[in-house]
Write a protein that holds these residues in place. Structure first.
Motif, PDB file in Angstrom:
ATOM      1  N   UNK A  21      65.623 -33.565   9.701  1.00  0.00           N
ATOM      2  CA  UNK A  21      65.277 -33.669   8.280  1.00  0.00           C
ATOM      3  C   UNK A  21      66.189 -32.857   7.366  1.00  0.00           C
ATOM      4  N   UNK A  22      66.636 -31.650   7.724  1.00  0.00           N
ATOM      5  CA  UNK A  22      67.535 -30.932   6.815  1.00  0.00           C
ATOM      6  C   UNK A  22      68.817 -31.704   6.504  1.00  0.00           C
ATOM      7  N   UNK A  23      69.402 -32.332   7.528  1.00  0.00           N
ATOM      8  CA  UNK A  23      70.598 -33.152   7.284  1.00  0.00           C
ATOM      9  C   UNK A  23      70.263 -34.323   6.359  1.00  0.00           C
ATOM     10  N   UNK A  24      69.139 -34.953   6.606  1.00  0.00           N
ATOM     11  CA  UNK A  24      68.747 -36.079   5.770  1.00  0.00           C
ATOM     12  C   UNK A  24      68.442 -35.674   4.345  1.00  0.00           C
ATOM     13  N   UNK A  25      67.769 -34.545   4.163  1.00  0.00           N
ATOM     14  CA  UNK A  25      67.429 -34.085   2.816  1.00  0.00           C
ATOM     15  C   UNK A  25      68.679 -33.801   2.000  1.00  0.00           C
ATOM     16  N   UNK A  26      69.675 -33.211   2.632  1.00  0.00           N
ATOM     17  CA  UNK A  26      70.920 -32.932   1.917  1.00  0.00           C
ATOM     18  C   UNK A  26      71.628 -34.229   1.543  1.00  0.00           C
ATOM     19  N   UNK A  27      71.608 -35.215   2.435  1.00  0.00           N
ATOM     20  CA  UNK A  27      72.240 -36.501   2.137  1.00  0.00           C
ATOM     21  C   UNK A  27      71.527 -37.209   0.990  1.00  0.00           C
ATOM     22  N   UNK A  28      70.192 -37.187   0.989  1.00  0.00           N
ATOM     23  CA  UNK A  28      69.440 -37.830  -0.095  1.00  0.00           C
ATOM     24  C   UNK A  28      69.711 -37.107  -1.419  1.00  0.00           C
TER      25      UNK A  28
END
Length: 269
Positions: A21-28
């Motif tokens: 999720x941290x990687x995804x949150x930064x991408x979003x």
């Protein structure tokens, strides 16, 4: 219409499968920052195991981030908010804020999961399974005292739900929570919660809970239709969990299309 604020809210502590999720949150956040000025909610401290209080796992980190988000939103003056999650529970603060600005707010909850457990019914204590109950008046005690008037269940509608625990279905029956009628016209201010796990994993596999059946093109058409018909004052994207940078880039292209549909829907011909 354009959004006034992009809120980066990278909370992962509400999820039971948080590793990506941290990687995804930064991408979003990178995508959402193209559509409105970006403000970041500080990531709360909280280890993988954390503590359980008030029926919520990793409570302190979740509550700290919730208060930070409330403060940012209250000081922003925004009337339209684009939110980059994080887990699904980031929407509790956002929806509460928008409900204060737009008292007749409608909420469209696009998700493969009901997210309607309460602290008393949740088998896991993971808060990303409780945001629907929270916005409908069943939030944990310390959080409930900081929330405004709950969403009217008649102004809440599901899209794409497939999976729920006993507690989810119990609240759904108690409050008579309905699926969105595909032929119903949506009027007035509306907020869309979009959990990416609502999407068919054969098209969008970059999620931790691949239970959805919604096709990408159908999802984009739905967001666009709501944006045309209603006054779309909120749009939240959650639960992006790419395993690597290549997946983050591939998923971000879909997220950008969703945001484009929310911000600049094509005219009705």
């Amino acid at each position: 219409m354009p959004f006034d604020l992009s809120l980066s809210y990278p909370q992962w502590q509400g999820s039971g499968r948080h590793v990506n999720l941290p990687r995804g949150a930064e991408a979003v956040a990178e995508v959402c920052g193209r559509f409105a000025p970006l403000v970041r909610v500080p990531l709360g401290d909280g280890d993988v195991d954390g503590e359980t209080r008030h029926g919520v796992h990793r409570w302190e980190a979740i509550f700290t981030q919730f208060r930070s988000a409330q403060d940012i939103l209250a000081n922003s003056g925004a009337r339209r908010v684009l939110t980059a999650g994080g887990d699904c529970a980031v929407d509790v603060a956002v929806i509460d804020y928008l409900k204060g600005v737009h008292p007749d707010l409608q909420v469209i909850w696009i998700d493969a999961h009901l997210d309607a457990n309460t602290p008393a019914t949740s088998p896991s204590g993971n808060f990303h399974g409780m945001p629907v109950s929270a916005i409908l008046g069943r939030a944990p005690g310390p959080m409930r005292t900081l929330l405004g008037k709950p969403i009217d269940p008649a102004r809440f509608h599901y899209v794409g739900i497939q999976v729920g625990d006993d507690g989810d279905w119990e609240l759904q029956r108690e409050l008579d929570l309905q699926r969105l009628d595909p032929n119903a016209r949506i009027d007035g201010p509306a907020h869309i919660h979009f959990d990416l796990d609502a999407l068919d994993p054969s098209e969008f596999p970059y999620v931790a809970y691949p239970d959805g059946k919604l096709r990408i093109d159908d999802a984009i058409a739905l967001v666009s239709r709501i944006a045309r018909e209603a006054d779309l004052v909120g749009f939240t994207v959650t639960e992006f969990a790419p395993a690597n940078d290549d997946e983050a880039r591939a998923g971000s292209r879909v997220i950008e299309r969703l945001c484009e549909a929310a911000v600049a829907p094509p005219p009705v011909i």
